[in-house]
Design an enzyme around this catalytic site. Structure first.
Site, PDB file in Angstrom:
ATOM      1  N   LYS A  50      28.017  44.449  16.780  1.00 49.44           N
ATOM      2  CA  LYS A  50      27.208  43.301  17.191  1.00 49.44           C
ATOM      3  C   LYS A  50      27.122  43.206  18.710  1.00 49.44           C
ATOM      4  O   LYS A  50      26.068  42.872  19.272  1.00 49.44           O
ATOM      5  CB  LYS A  50      27.804  42.023  16.605  1.00 49.44           C
ATOM      6  CG  LYS A  50      27.744  41.965  15.089  1.00 49.44           C
ATOM      7  CD  LYS A  50      28.543  40.802  14.520  1.00 49.44           C
ATOM      8  CE  LYS A  50      28.504  40.778  13.008  1.00 49.44           C
ATOM      9  NZ  LYS A  50      29.342  39.706  12.422  1.00 49.44           N
ATOM     10  N   ILE A  98      22.668  32.146  12.481  1.00 50.99           N
ATOM     11  CA  ILE A  98      22.574  31.668  13.869  1.00 50.99           C
ATOM     12  C   ILE A  98      21.435  32.387  14.581  1.00 50.99           C
ATOM     13  O   ILE A  98      21.451  33.612  14.698  1.00 50.99           O
ATOM     14  CB  ILE A  98      23.886  31.909  14.629  1.00 50.99           C
ATOM     15  CG1 ILE A  98      25.058  31.256  13.912  1.00 50.99           C
ATOM     16  CG2 ILE A  98      23.780  31.391  16.057  1.00 50.99           C
ATOM     17  CD1 ILE A  98      26.409  31.601  14.503  1.00 50.99           C
ATOM     18  N   GLY A 154      28.083  35.313   5.007  1.00 54.01           N
ATOM     19  CA  GLY A 154      27.832  34.680   3.709  1.00 54.01           C
ATOM     20  C   GLY A 154      26.432  34.970   3.205  1.00 54.01           C
ATOM     21  O   GLY A 154      25.519  35.238   3.992  1.00 54.01           O
TER      22      GLY A 154
END
Length: 430
Positions: free
Chosen positions: A207, A138, A306
């Site tokens: 994050k 993203i 992933g």
């Protein structure tokens, strides 16, 4: 004209992400060269154990001496995907000292010591890129650092951990308990053998620290982020949220104060209305809202973990770093000019959903309401349900400082008529 001497890349780590980075560099070498303006060559791959066969990687490229690899004078860019604090920090610092730019996916290190890394990169005139550290494929870091550089970001709100989102989604959609949903996430490969970093909120907090620092031009460390995980979320909490027309998500919330003089960063489970776009984010997907003064409300959505998604972000940064090497320029560095104070969680204004086990007798509701009033907390809704000699009392508050809400809960615990506080959860997204 394309330069004939290849740019040389050192890869630190060859696990799920590193092996995918190597594969893409090999299979898409011509496209990468055309986009960069020069060939890109994998010059070495540092691993812990050299004995394994790694498909698509020439054996002579494999080394266990990562320190020697990053110190080579011919290395242009180092890609770090080993994670953790050390030896990653020492290797990245050495790469800078030897003139190499760095692309990393290391959120823990950036949240812990990002400012020092930025200073080292600037001192040596090289780049530090880390798009993959926050939400894999993203695009989030680059829009905040570059696309919104002329705007004022007031809030970043989102789901930034796929493992916890999968678990909470399963609890909501199937009625499973936390342990059952965690077992399924582990079986499907969404959760690590030791899921602590995910389920206790450490991953999301790192994050949040990175995002808050970029969004608010302020140095925010992991220790500045209020953190709560999902291990205490029960099937009863999920059911109660559903009765309210809500669902439960682990949210990372970074906000600028209304007066613009401070910021907050927090990670915790929260109930959000089913009408909110984040409520429909299912499985292991991530989604983040960015609210800016001029741009308005922007939403970023996609797979947040992933091998392939993370490698995509790494390769995007690698292209940028290589282009800068060719042109003799640098990308954006750290922007911390504002250096706003980070307020504690107690000053955050939020709402609570509180479930109490109380004695089923007259006056209990009035007694509890008095406690809320004494702490300056206004009640929005109350639901009471009797069950024998006990009752369940569910209270949803109006917005109030978190410290006042916490003090209210502690005072309720001390009432003789309150048998226990079954659950406490914040309500967000309205």
């Amino acid at each position: 004209m394309m330069r004939t001497r290849p740019l040389k890349v050192a890869l630190l780590g060859c696990g799920v992400v590193g092996s995918e980075v190597a594969r893409i560099m090999t299979t898409h070498s011509e496209d990468l060269a055309a986009r960069i303006g020069a060939p890109v060559e994998l010059a070495g791959v540092a691993v812990r154990r050299a004995g394994r066969v790694r498909e698509g990687i020439a054996p002579e490229l494999i080394t266990t001496d990562a320190a020697a690899l990053v110190a080579r004078e011919d290395i242009d860019v180092v890609v770090e995907v080993i994670g953790g604090i050390e030896p990653a920090r020492a290797l990245i610092t050495s790469a800078f000292e030897h003139g190499a730019s760095v692309v990393t996916a290391n959120k823990a290190l950036l949240a812990e010591d990002g400012s020092a890394l930025h200073e080292a990169a600037e001192k040596h005139g090289v780049d530090l890129y880390y798009e993959a550290a926050v939400a894999a494929a993203i695009p989030l870091v680059r829009p905040l650092r570059e696309s919104l550089a002329g705007d004022t970001v007031n809030r970043v709100l989102g789901i930034v951990n796929g493992t916890t989102n999968f678990i909470l989604d399963r609890m909501d959609s199937t009625g499973a308990g936390y342990s059952e949903a965690l077992d399924e996430a582990t079986a499907l490969g969404y959760a690590e053998a030791d899921p602590t970093a995910d389920v206790e909120g450490f991953d999301a907090a790192a994050k949040a620290a990175i995002l808050a620092g970029i969004a608010f031009h302020t140095r925010v460390r992991l220790d500045d982020v209020h953190r709560e995980g999902i291990t205490e979320v029960t099937a009863a909490d999920i059911a109660s949220a559903r009765r309210m027309g809500c669902t439960v998500k682990l949210l990372a919330i970074c906000e600028r104060a209304a007066d613009g003089r401070s910021v907050t960063a927090r990670v915790h489970p929260a109930m959000i209305p089913l009408t909110h776009p984040l409520a429909s984010v299912r499985e292991a997907y991530n989604a983040v809202f960015v609210e800016a003064e001029a741009a308005g409300r922007l939403m970023f959505y996609g797979p947040g973990a992933g091998g392939s998604p993370t490698a995509s972000a790494v390769l995007g940064d690698l292209v940028a770093a290589c282009r800068n090497k060719l042109s003799g320029s640098r990308g954006p560095g750290e922007s911390a000019y504002a250096q706003l104070p980070v307020s504690p969680m107690g000053e955050v204004v939020t709402r609570y959903h509180i479930s109490l086990d109380v004695a089923d007798k007259p006056g209990v509701l009035a007694q509890c309401a008095t406690v809320f009033a004494e702490h300056g907390v206004s009640i929005d809704t109350v639901r009471q349900q009797g069950k024998g000699g006990e009752a369940s009392l569910v209270v949803v508050t109006h917005r109030a400082p978190d410290a006042a809400l916490s003090a209210t809960v502690e005072a309720l615990r001390n009432l003789d008529t309150v048998r226990g506080v079954a659950s406490i959860m914040r309500v967000e997204g309205e």
